[in-house]
Design a protein around this motif. Structure first.
Motif, PDB file in Angstrom:
ATOM      1  N   TYR A 107       0.869  -1.113   0.159  1.00  0.00           N
ATOM      2  CA  TYR A 107       0.003   0.036   0.047  1.00  0.00           C
ATOM      3  C   TYR A 107       0.780   1.428  -0.163  1.00  0.00           C
ATOM      4  N   PHE A 108       1.898   1.260   0.886  1.00  0.00           N
ATOM      5  CA  PHE A 108       2.805   2.292   0.882  1.00  0.00           C
ATOM      6  C   PHE A 108       3.431   2.733  -0.715  1.00  0.00           C
ATOM      7  N   PHE A 109       3.909   1.889  -1.345  1.00  0.00           N
ATOM      8  CA  PHE A 109       4.552   2.055  -2.514  1.00  0.00           C
ATOM      9  C   PHE A 109       3.520   2.129  -3.485  1.00  0.00           C
ATOM     10  N   SER A 110       2.477   2.057  -3.584  1.00  0.00           N
ATOM     11  CA  SER A 110       1.352   2.040  -4.580  1.00  0.00           C
ATOM     12  C   SER A 110       0.600   3.494  -4.245  1.00  0.00           C
ATOM     13  N   GLY A 111       0.841   4.349  -3.278  1.00  0.00           N
ATOM     14  CA  GLY A 111       0.053   5.456  -3.200  1.00  0.00           C
ATOM     15  C   GLY A 111       0.981   6.676  -2.865  1.00  0.00           C
ATOM     16  N   ALA A 156      -7.264  -7.827  -0.694  1.00  0.00           N
ATOM     17  CA  ALA A 156      -7.363  -6.646  -1.834  1.00  0.00           C
ATOM     18  C   ALA A 156      -6.199  -6.616  -2.480  1.00  0.00           C
ATOM     19  N   ILE A 157      -5.092  -7.023  -2.377  1.00  0.00           N
ATOM     20  CA  ILE A 157      -3.738  -6.808  -2.806  1.00  0.00           C
ATOM     21  C   ILE A 157      -3.762  -8.115  -3.838  1.00  0.00           C
ATOM     22  N   ILE A 158      -3.950  -8.993  -3.598  1.00  0.00           N
ATOM     23  CA  ILE A 158      -3.716 -10.412  -4.190  1.00  0.00           C
ATOM     24  C   ILE A 158      -4.667 -10.514  -5.646  1.00  0.00           C
ATOM     25  N   LEU A 159      -5.893 -10.082  -5.238  1.00  0.00           N
ATOM     26  CA  LEU A 159      -7.059 -10.241  -6.301  1.00  0.00           C
ATOM     27  C   LEU A 159      -6.466  -9.602  -7.830  1.00  0.00           C
ATOM     28  N   PRO A 160      -5.935  -8.312  -7.822  1.00  0.00           N
ATOM     29  CA  PRO A 160      -5.634  -7.812  -9.031  1.00  0.00           C
ATOM     30  C   PRO A 160      -4.605  -8.343  -9.746  1.00  0.00           C
ATOM     31  N   PHE A 161      -3.648  -9.070  -8.854  1.00  0.00           N
ATOM     32  CA  PHE A 161      -2.537  -9.742  -9.492  1.00  0.00           C
ATOM     33  C   PHE A 161      -3.287 -10.811 -10.314  1.00  0.00           C
ATOM     34  N   ILE A 222      -9.041   6.989  -1.192  1.00  0.00           N
ATOM     35  CA  ILE A 222      -7.965   6.811  -0.040  1.00  0.00           C
ATOM     36  C   ILE A 222      -7.202   5.756  -0.306  1.00  0.00           C
ATOM     37  N   ILE A 223      -7.748   4.469  -0.488  1.00  0.00           N
ATOM     38  CA  ILE A 223      -6.899   3.234  -0.698  1.00  0.00           C
ATOM     39  C   ILE A 223      -6.134   3.275  -1.874  1.00  0.00           C
ATOM     40  N   PRO A 224      -4.758   3.212  -2.162  1.00  0.00           N
ATOM     41  CA  PRO A 224      -4.102   3.195  -3.277  1.00  0.00           C
ATOM     42  C   PRO A 224      -4.611   2.223  -4.286  1.00  0.00           C
ATOM     43  N   PRO A 225      -4.164   2.425  -5.539  1.00  0.00           N
ATOM     44  CA  PRO A 225      -4.450   1.473  -6.604  1.00  0.00           C
ATOM     45  C   PRO A 225      -3.381   0.323  -6.727  1.00  0.00           C
ATOM     46  N   VAL A 226      -3.276  -0.329  -5.689  1.00  0.00           N
ATOM     47  CA  VAL A 226      -2.339  -1.632  -5.681  1.00  0.00           C
ATOM     48  C   VAL A 226      -2.814  -2.726  -6.740  1.00  0.00           C
ATOM     49  N   PRO A 227      -1.859  -2.984  -7.794  1.00  0.00           N
ATOM     50  CA  PRO A 227      -0.254  -3.018  -7.749  1.00  0.00           C
ATOM     51  C   PRO A 227       0.526  -1.931  -8.695  1.00  0.00           C
ATOM     52  N   LEU A 228      -0.503  -0.964  -8.922  1.00  0.00           N
ATOM     53  CA  LEU A 228       0.410  -0.267  -9.674  1.00  0.00           C
ATOM     54  C   LEU A 228       1.023   0.836  -8.745  1.00  0.00           C
ATOM     55  N   SER A 229       2.330   1.322  -9.405  1.00  0.00           N
ATOM     56  CA  SER A 229       3.407   2.141  -8.597  1.00  0.00           C
ATOM     57  C   SER A 229       4.061   3.057  -9.341  1.00  0.00           C
ATOM     58  N   LEU A 230       4.292   4.318  -8.730  1.00  0.00           N
ATOM     59  CA  LEU A 230       5.025   5.421  -9.619  1.00  0.00           C
ATOM     60  C   LEU A 230       6.254   5.323  -9.102  1.00  0.00           C
ATOM     61  N   THR A 341      -5.753   6.805 -11.231  1.00  0.00           N
ATOM     62  CA  THR A 341      -6.453   5.731 -12.072  1.00  0.00           C
ATOM     63  C   THR A 341      -7.659   6.542 -12.609  1.00  0.00           C
ATOM     64  N   VAL A 342      -8.382   5.938 -13.648  1.00  0.00           N
ATOM     65  CA  VAL A 342      -9.570   6.553 -14.091  1.00  0.00           C
ATOM     66  C   VAL A 342     -10.685   6.863 -12.792  1.00  0.00           C
ATOM     67  N   ARG A 343     -10.700   6.114 -11.973  1.00  0.00           N
ATOM     68  CA  ARG A 343     -11.723   5.999 -10.687  1.00  0.00           C
ATOM     69  C   ARG A 343     -11.186   7.458  -9.974  1.00  0.00           C
ATOM     70  N   GLY A 344      -9.903   7.822  -9.874  1.00  0.00           N
ATOM     71  CA  GLY A 344      -9.330   8.825  -9.002  1.00  0.00           C
ATOM     72  C   GLY A 344      -8.435   8.548  -7.904  1.00  0.00           C
ATOM     73  N   GLN A 345      -8.339   7.242  -7.949  1.00  0.00           N
ATOM     74  CA  GLN A 345      -6.939   6.879  -6.818  1.00  0.00           C
ATOM     75  C   GLN A 345      -5.636   7.351  -7.251  1.00  0.00           C
ATOM     76  N   VAL A 346      -4.898   7.663  -6.327  1.00  0.00           N
ATOM     77  CA  VAL A 346      -3.891   8.419  -6.432  1.00  0.00           C
ATOM     78  C   VAL A 346      -2.550   7.772  -6.242  1.00  0.00           C
ATOM     79  N   LEU A 347      -1.682   7.483  -7.494  1.00  0.00           N
ATOM     80  CA  LEU A 347      -0.618   6.525  -7.407  1.00  0.00           C
ATOM     81  C   LEU A 347       0.616   7.720  -6.618  1.00  0.00           C
ATOM     82  N   GLY A 348       0.630   8.973  -6.932  1.00  0.00           N
ATOM     83  CA  GLY A 348       1.662   9.758  -6.791  1.00  0.00           C
ATOM     84  C   GLY A 348       1.400  11.175  -7.146  1.00  0.00           C
ATOM     85  N   ARG A 349       2.272  12.119  -6.587  1.00  0.00           N
ATOM     86  CA  ARG A 349       1.924  13.460  -6.862  1.00  0.00           C
ATOM     87  C   ARG A 349       3.234  14.264  -7.175  1.00  0.00           C
ATOM     88  N   VAL A 350       3.154  15.080  -8.095  1.00  0.00           N
ATOM     89  CA  VAL A 350       4.339  16.060  -8.282  1.00  0.00           C
ATOM     90  C   VAL A 350       3.924  17.354  -8.252  1.00  0.00           C
TER      91      VAL A 350
END
Length: 368
Positions: A107-111, A156-161, A222-230, A341-350
């Motif tokens: 969760y930390f590295f995906s958000g 919730a982490i495993i199913l997207p994989f 608020i929950i980040p989009p695991v498994p995507l990671s910036l 993501t399209v839903r608005g979950q944030v991977l990272g911020r610049v």
């Protein structure tokens, strides 16, 4: 008879030592579980990580079931099993620590901490609240509540994989699977001990509250989009793709300017801005990424959405899926771009500032 007396005395001595140092052993084993995860996950692949976390989850569940079975006199009271009962709380703490830290890593590295801080803070609180666990780990509502939270987070982490995609349906499926699992587990424990039956109401409240809380965090993005990671991000004055490589023209800045939390982009009239990002995605994983450009309106005192530029990504190499967005009308002031993501979950911020200039600038070219 004499040998049994010796064994009983030895057990009493070990138990006395355990009770004396329990205050340090309980948090120590939880921290040991956390450290084991950080050292292990740095050297193994995703599949092996999931297998290891699955083993931890099974050991935690099995130990909880054994602990309640022993206390209800449902297992033989042998000398070996007596020692296992004595060590059970430590084993639960170790596996809880490993499971919490393992899911926390994903969760930390995906958000980004700016958006996902409530969930990240909850993981940190659970990992450091050792005294609370020490005093209340035998209370089913606490013990099984934490266990359900861990199982839910892990599912919730495993199913997207597994399904190679993310979305609300995948998260809701995680909710359903986790609920079926914990309900079945509690039903089993109810057959073992009357204690669980007597605390059924508090268990229902605990599991229900966690389910509502987690789904609330998800649909509030608020929950980040695991498994995507910036993996990487950079502002550029120009980007050219040559033979699979991205060549970025960036401002030549001193070392101390690179340490500043907010980069300053010097923009000349009519010039475009480029934002490059590299995003990790598992193999065969496909989704759409959005660069959400936002400007801080000082008069209104809030961030204003200026553009949402999107592009599709698929599973990539360890360098991440590379892409960029281009923005032409960018006024001076404070800006930020949320990689979503399209839903608005944030991977990272610049975060950056834009300053108008007509002075000649020196650029350097970097290859991504």
């Amino acid at each position: 008879m004499k040998e049994k007396i010796k064994q009983w005395i030895r057990y009493r001595e070990i138990r006395s030592w355990y009770e004396k140092y329990e205050r340090y052993l309980m948090p120590g084993t939880l921290v040991l579980g956390v450290c084991a995860d950080w050292l292990t996950f740095a050297t193994i692949d995703i599949t092996s990580s999931f297998v290891l976390l699955g083993v931890y989850a099974l050991v935690a569940g099995g130990t909880i079931a054994y602990l309640h079975s022993w206390d209800a006199n449902r297992v033989p009271q042998t000398n070996v099993l007596r020692y296992l009962r004595l060590a059970s709380p430590l084993l639960i703490q170790f596996t809880f620590g490993a499971l919490l830290s393992g899911t926390f890593i994903f969760y930390f590295f995906s958000g980004t901490i700016f958006v996902s801080w409530p969930l990240i803070a909850l993981f940190v609180i659970l990992m450091i609240s050792n005294d609370v666990f020490r005093r209340h780990y035998l209370r089913p509502a606490v013990q099984l509540g934490v266990y359900f939270f861990i199982v839910f987070s892990l599912t919730a982490i495993i199913l997207p994989f597994v399904f190679h995609k993310i979305g609300a349906l995948i998260f809701l499926l995680s909710s359903v699977i986790s609920l079926f699992f914990i309900v079945g587990f509690i039903a089993f424990l109810e057959k073992v001990t009357q204690v669980i039956k007597h605390q059924r109401t508090s268990l229902i409240v605990s599991v229900g509250a966690i389910t509502i809380f987690m789904n609330g965090l998800y649909f509030l993005n608020i929950i980040p989009p695991v498994p995507l990671s910036l993996r990487d991000a950079a502002l550029a004055h120009d980007i050219v793709r040559v033979r699979g490589e991205y060549r970025l023209s960036i401002e030549d800045q001193s070392w101390w300017q690179n340490l500043l939390p907010r980069e300053t982009f010097h923009k000349r009239s009519g010039e475009k801005m480029y934002l490059y990002t590299a995003i990790y995605a598992p193999k065969n994983f496909g989704t759409t990424v959005v660069h959400h450009w936002q400007y801080f309106d000082a008069e209104k005192g809030r961030w204003m959405s200026r553009d949402r530029l999107r592009f599709s990504i698929t599973g990539s190499t360890s360098r991440g899926y590379r892409g960029y967005s281009v923005k032409s009308s960018v006024q001076p002031g404070k800006w930020r771009v949320d990689v979503e993501t399209v839903r608005g979950q944030v991977l990272g911020r610049v975060n950056f500032s834009v300053a108008a200039t007509e002075e000649p600038m020196e650029f350097e070219t970097i290859v991504k």
